[in-house]
Design a protein around this motif. Structure first.
Motif, PDB file in Angstrom:
ATOM      1  N   LYS A 111     -29.596  36.711 -11.186  1.00  0.00           N
ATOM      2  CA  LYS A 111     -30.157  35.368 -11.165  1.00  0.00           C
ATOM      3  C   LYS A 111     -30.931  35.031 -12.439  1.00  0.00           C
ATOM      4  O   LYS A 111     -30.907  33.903 -12.902  1.00  0.00           O
ATOM      5  N   ARG A 112     -31.641  36.024 -13.012  1.00  0.00           N
ATOM      6  CA  ARG A 112     -32.494  35.705 -14.167  1.00  0.00           C
ATOM      7  C   ARG A 112     -32.030  36.387 -15.445  1.00  0.00           C
ATOM      8  O   ARG A 112     -32.722  36.314 -16.461  1.00  0.00           O
ATOM      9  N   GLU A 130     -35.496  37.864  -7.918  1.00  0.00           N
ATOM     10  CA  GLU A 130     -36.660  37.120  -8.422  1.00  0.00           C
ATOM     11  C   GLU A 130     -37.468  37.939  -9.429  1.00  0.00           C
ATOM     12  O   GLU A 130     -38.326  37.393 -10.113  1.00  0.00           O
ATOM     13  N   ASP A 156     -38.533  40.066 -12.780  1.00  0.00           N
ATOM     14  CA  ASP A 156     -38.191  40.019 -14.192  1.00  0.00           C
ATOM     15  C   ASP A 156     -36.999  40.962 -14.394  1.00  0.00           C
ATOM     16  O   ASP A 156     -37.018  42.090 -13.880  1.00  0.00           O
TER      17      ASP A 156
END
Ligand code: ZN
Length: 280
Positions: free
Chosen positions: A12-13, A254, A256
């Motif tokens: 996602k990140r 979610e 890092d």
């Protein structure tokens, strides 16, 4: 034992370039390529040459294309499209310097086991022919979630045995192995050379039959999977492939990406080192 990172873990990140940078920083040997991450990279102006350039500068090497999805139990016309897409995927896999394509079975199939067996064997032989023209291997990944047409290790292994091609083998994903009750005894009976890859992770402590998605995956060693027993069985049959950490946990998405990839590396090495030397 070499360790790999599957980009689903921090999807996602993160992105392809950040994954690669962090995999090198935290000591992964290989990165498993995911189609959706590559598509994002190409959409943002990335090219095959840029990826091969990035890998050429890195100690991390590409390993396995994940995946040709839902390839079996299709109508004739639908399977023609699967073969066309698989050919393109093999071409990309080969151009990126990887030698293995994963294939995942179709969900929502209502058919007797012998029909699924015969159809999946036939489909895999077609994929084997296409992969062979690129010098690639194909690995069938059974999916233990409800409704998948190939959902246990013994079923996947029987299919691969019946396909009887040198370039076709199995993937064992610890999560799929655990949630649908595959048996460690079946690994002990298998030929280690027919297991092309292992996805490592762990699972939440939930009653059997309540695993309705991949979101209950945990970092290796953090859950209830009998990883030690599975690793001992894999070692006893001479498994020497890659252990690639693969999670789809929305809470970890979610984090890092650096925290996720660092933790994935540490926890993978901790658990693998109990049975193999992760530096070899
Ligand atoms: Zn997997």
């Amino acid at each position: 034992m070499k360790i790999g990172y599957n980009g689903a873990t921090a999807i996602k990140r993160s992105n392809l370039e950040l994954d690669l940078e962090l995999c090198e920083k935290y000591g992964f040997d290989f990165m498993e390529l995911r189609v959706s991450i590559l598509e994002d990279f190409f959409r943002n102006g990335g090219t095959v040459e840029k990826i091969t350039g990035l890998f050429a500068k890195s100690k991390v090497k590409p390993h396995a294309m994940n995946a040709c999805e839902f390839f079996n139990m299709k109508s004739g016309q639908e399977f023609e499209k699967i073969k066309e897409d698989f050919d393109k995927l093999c071409s990309l896999t080969s151009n990126l310097g990887s030698s293995l394509v994963l294939a995942a079975p179709t969900p929502g199939v209502n058919a007797p086991p012998e029909i699924i067996m015969d159809n999946t064997v036939d489909c895999l032989r077609h994929l084997s022919d296409i992969a062979a023209t690129y010098g690639l291997n194909v690995a069938l990944e059974f999916i233990g979630l409800p409704g998948f047409s190939v959902n246990k290790f013994d079923q996947a292994y029987s299919i691969v045995e019946k396909v009887d091609r040198e370039n076709v083998g199995c993937v064992i994903d610890l999560y799929h192995f655990h949630i649908n009750g595959s048996s460690v005894d079946d690994i002990r009976k298998a030929d280690g050379k027919k297991i092309f890859m292992v996805h490592i992770n762990d699972a939440e402590d939930r009653p059997a039959g309540t695993f309705d998605s991949d979101s209950y995956r945990l970092m290796p060693g953090d859950g209830v999977i009998a990883t030690g027993e599975i690793f001992k069985a894999l070692k006893s049959i001479g498994y020497k492939g890659i252990m690639s950490v693969e999670l789809f946990n929305p809470k970890i998405w979610e984090w890092d990406p650096e925290m996720a990839i660092m933790t994935a590396s540490l926890k993978s090495k901790q658990i693998i080192n109990k049975y193999w030397d992760a530096s070899m």
